[in-house]
Scaffold this motif. Structure first.
Motif, PDB file in Angstrom:
ATOM      1  N   LYS A   5       6.691   9.367  -1.681  1.00 49.61           N
ATOM      2  CA  LYS A   5       5.890   8.721  -0.647  1.00 49.61           C
ATOM      3  C   LYS A   5       4.414   8.988  -0.907  1.00 49.61           C
ATOM      4  N   PHE A   6       3.577   8.112  -0.370  1.00 50.43           N
ATOM      5  CA  PHE A   6       2.141   8.210  -0.642  1.00 50.43           C
ATOM      6  C   PHE A   6       1.584   9.581  -0.242  1.00 50.43           C
ATOM      7  N   GLN A  37      -6.460   2.442  -4.216  1.00 51.08           N
ATOM      8  CA  GLN A  37      -5.239   3.242  -4.096  1.00 51.08           C
ATOM      9  C   GLN A  37      -4.553   3.524  -5.424  1.00 51.08           C
ATOM     10  N   ASP A 183      -0.779  -7.189   0.007  1.00 50.51           N
ATOM     11  CA  ASP A 183      -0.962  -6.716   1.377  1.00 50.51           C
ATOM     12  C   ASP A 183      -2.169  -7.475   1.931  1.00 50.51           C
ATOM     13  N   LEU A 196       0.851  -0.695  -2.015  1.00 48.29           N
ATOM     14  CA  LEU A 196       1.155   0.567  -2.678  1.00 48.29           C
ATOM     15  C   LEU A 196       2.332   0.419  -3.627  1.00 48.29           C
ATOM     16  N   LYS A 200       2.512   1.447  -7.570  1.00 43.25           N
ATOM     17  CA  LYS A 200       3.488   2.366  -8.163  1.00 43.25           C
ATOM     18  C   LYS A 200       4.176   1.708  -9.360  1.00 43.25           C
TER      19      LYS A 200
ATOM     20  N   ASN B  42      -5.962   4.593   3.205  1.00 40.99           N
ATOM     21  CA  ASN B  42      -4.953   5.503   2.652  1.00 40.99           C
ATOM     22  C   ASN B  42      -4.124   6.125   3.766  1.00 40.99           C
ATOM     23  N   GLU B  49       4.394   4.498   5.377  1.00 45.58           N
ATOM     24  CA  GLU B  49       5.517   4.952   4.545  1.00 45.58           C
ATOM     25  C   GLU B  49       6.260   6.098   5.218  1.00 45.58           C
ATOM     26  N   ARG B  54       5.266  -0.749  10.147  1.00 44.14           N
ATOM     27  CA  ARG B  54       4.131  -1.525   9.668  1.00 44.14           C
ATOM     28  C   ARG B  54       3.234  -1.808  10.864  1.00 44.14           C
TER      29      ARG B  54
END
Lengths: 577, 77
Positions: A5-6, A37, A183, A196, A200, B42, B49, B54
């Motif tokens: 996960k981020f 990112q 996005d 994201l 990845k 970020n 996540e 969302r």
């Protein structure tokens, strides 16, 4: 990595950033959209490989200027978004005339040239293909933005230099799924387009190029044999019970895998075997099995023995002078995979899938682990070069003299005479051996049989074994009566397989040959060297043995010796059985 | 402290590169030095996540305190 996960990516990247101390590997990312990112994701992926990566993103929409600023970086990544070549182009393209589009293409073409020129000395440049997919994906329409991309990509392709790699970003879209790549919330708020998840996947996709550039890519693929190269177990099913042809779907999977592996080998990936089997059984399959796509010469090294595989892999790493982190290991056994993962965690392990239909795809995808920046003719030769290097290394590093090394090998020569020789193997060697072959006469099995029935011929063959295993039947000789004089014979053929040369076996074998001829009251022996493109290494063979040169022919030389004068090399460290 | 709040603070610590215990209770852009527009995104992505949610378009810019974030997450859960 991709599953992290981020939050964990950020945390781990921060930790590793403080831990890594090596010199920094600087990656500049230049773009005409916001791509911040990617920094943490890309850094982490490389830091996990002990590369002290430092990613710097350029300013927004200053690709040309940044290409100059960042040209000294170790790597530059270019995100050039077609939809933002001019503000809102992804929609405006439909409003533009063909002339407008031409003018735009012309402008960007110049910019591309400039950017590529600025980056021509940067060690590695990854430049994304222009794509309209995130905005247009109707397969029935050729949208203006798509046409524009096509033209710009043609420019890219014609202008990139060997250090500049075009990244087919649409393949990454395909992997992730189009809707998950963009996005648009961020696109509206901050001109950031990618999700994201995309970053990845993108990072995973380009990492092999960066690992190659930093000398960290995989170099060697070590393979088990049973149920990895072929279906079935050689020791149980026998050479004709194993399956690797298109008669069965199981066999077909292995046929595909062997073909893919051969392709990898051709691209410069080193292949090696590590199998618990009898050496000679496996060798026989490689030499004689008609369904084998992979040949013996495709392998840089073979560890076919009953030792544990971790020991074998460690030895391979030393012999080939490769780090274990450059190894990929494929085996069908969970036990072996588990052992290697535990003992040698740097080795990438792949278990043959239970569903064999998935196996070829898995191996095809392995290709990216061995990313090669530039293909060269050396690639195809690499296996051979490593083989030679390994040979040399083994000789030089551990033993003060070749003789000492050879003594340590405990060489054993088993000689077969006349009716005892393995006819098909002898015929095969006469047909295949090129290098250590004095006359290069090719014989069929029938011809060998005929000679065996003829008292004017004597045939001999030998097999060799040493400390490391059995090399099988690897040399032969044909001697025939020179008809006019019953005690006057000639060496018609004398050859040694290149797998066993460099061990002075040829001298021990020749000594035995002479010894036997003497017991038959033969007193004169003729030798013959016939020149070919490949046998120059034996040009002086008879000179070394003390023969007298009697004739220089256009295609070679004739020799003669009185057997009473033959001294022999008297090799003490080879046992004759 | 609620489990959600604990997780939010853990995410913030990762995004703003600080220890969990150092995340101020009154965290906000301007209070936390590293909370700029870039790291805000970020934070949003990391929270999404972490909680498998969302955020709607109009909420993204309002996620500027721990309480507001917690509220928004609870609404979406």
């Amino acid at each position: 990595m991709i599953s992290l996960k981020f939050t964990d990516i950020l945390k781990r990247n921060h930790e590793l950033g403080q831990k890594l101390t090596g010199s920094e590997y600087n990656i500049g990312i230049i773009s005409n959209i916001t791509i911040n990112q990617i920094k943490e994701v890309l850094e982490l992926n490389l830091r996990e490989e002990n590369i002290n990566a430092n990613v710097i993103t350029g300013d927004y929409d200053t690709i040309v200027q940044d290409s100059s600023h960042f040209s000294q970086s170790d790597t530059v990544v270019v995100f050039w978004e077609a939809g933002n070549l001019v503000e809102g182009l992804h929609n405006k393209a439909h409003l533009m005339t063909e002339e407008d589009l031409d003018v735009l293409v012309c402008r960007v073409e110049n910019e591309i040239e400039l950017v590529l020129r600025n980056l021509k000395n940067t060690p590695l440049v990854l430049i994304n293909k222009f794509s309209s997919f995130l905005f247009y994906s109707d397969p029935l329409r050729n949208e203006p933005l798509a046409r524009l991309c096509k033209r710009l990509n043609a420019v890219l392709e014609s202008k990139v230099t060997s250090n500049q790699i075009i990244v087919d970003i649409e393949m990454v879209f395909a992997t992730v799924g189009l809707d998950k790549c963009a996005d648009f919330r961020q696109f509206l708020s901050s001109k950031a387009l990618y999700s994201l998840e995309f970053f990845k996947a993108y990072t995973e996709a380009v990492t092999p190029a960066l690992l190659t550039a930093t000398g960290n890519s995989k170099k060697i693929l070590v393979l088990d044999c049973d149920n990895t190269l072929w279906g079935g177990i050689l020791g149980e099913d026998g050479p004709f019970g194993i399956r690797m042809n298109d008669m069965t779907s199981q066999g077909k999977a292995f046929l595909e895998v062997q073909t893919i592996l051969r392709g990898l080998r051709k691209e410069g990936v080193l292949l090696a075997l590590c199998s618990k089997n009898n050496f000679s059984d496996v060798e026989q399959v490689f030499l004689e099995h008609p369904d084998m796509i992979l040949k013996e010469e495709d392998f840089v090294a073979k560890k076919i023995n009953w030792l544990d595989k971790a020991t074998n892999l460690r030895e391979l790493a030393i012999e080939l002078n490769l780090g274990l982190d450059s190894f990929v290991f494929i085996d069908d056994s969970a036990f072996e995979i588990g052992l290697i993962q535990k003992e040698l965690p740097h080795v990438k392990c792949i278990q043959v899938p239970k569903q064999l239909s998935e196996y070829p795809t898995l191996v095809r995808r392995l290709r990216s682990n061995f990313f090669l920046l530039s293909k060269s003719v050396e690639d195809e030769r690499k296996t051979k070069m490593y083989q030679e290097e390994r040979h040399r290394k083994a000789n030089v590093s551990q033993f003060s003299s070749i003789d000492e090394y050879l003594r340590s090998l405990q060489l054993k020569l088993t000689i077969y005479w006349d009716a005892d020789i393995p006819v098909s193997r002898v015929a095969q060697m006469s047909q295949k051996t090129n290098q250590f072959n004095l006359t290069t006469r090719r014989y069929t099995e029938a011809e060998i049989q005929r000679m065996l029935a003829d008292p004017l011929y004597t045939l001999a063959a030998f097999s060799v074994s040493d400390l490391y295993g059995d090399y099988g039947v690897t040399g032969m000789a044909v001697v025939r009566n020179n008809e006019e004089f019953s005690n006057n014979w000639v060496v018609d053929s004398f050859l040694i397989s290149c797998r066993v040369i460099g061990r002075n076996i040829e001298y021990a074998f020749f000594d035995e040959l002479v010894h036997t001829l003497r017991t038959r009251n033969i007193n004169r022996l003729h030798g013959e060297y016939l020149t070919t493109a490949k046998n120059s290494q034996v040009e002086m063979f008879y000179d070394t043995l003390g023969f007298t040169r009697t004739l220089d022919k256009e295609n070679g030389k004739d020799y003669m010796i009185y057997l009473s004068d033959y001294k022999g090399q008297d090799i003490k460290y080879i046992d004759i059985i | 402290m609620s489990e959600v709040k604990q997780k939010i603070i853990a995410v913030m610590a990762a995004v703003f590169e600080m220890n969990i215990e150092d995340v101020p209770a009154n965290s906000a852009p301007g209070v936390v030095e590293k909370w700029d527009s870039l790291r805000h995104m970020n934070l949003v992505l990391a929270l999404e996540e972490e909680f498998s949610i969302r955020f709607p378009d109009d909420q993204i810019e309002q996620l500027i305190t721990i309480e507001l974030i917690e509220l928004s997450i609870k609404e979406l859960a």
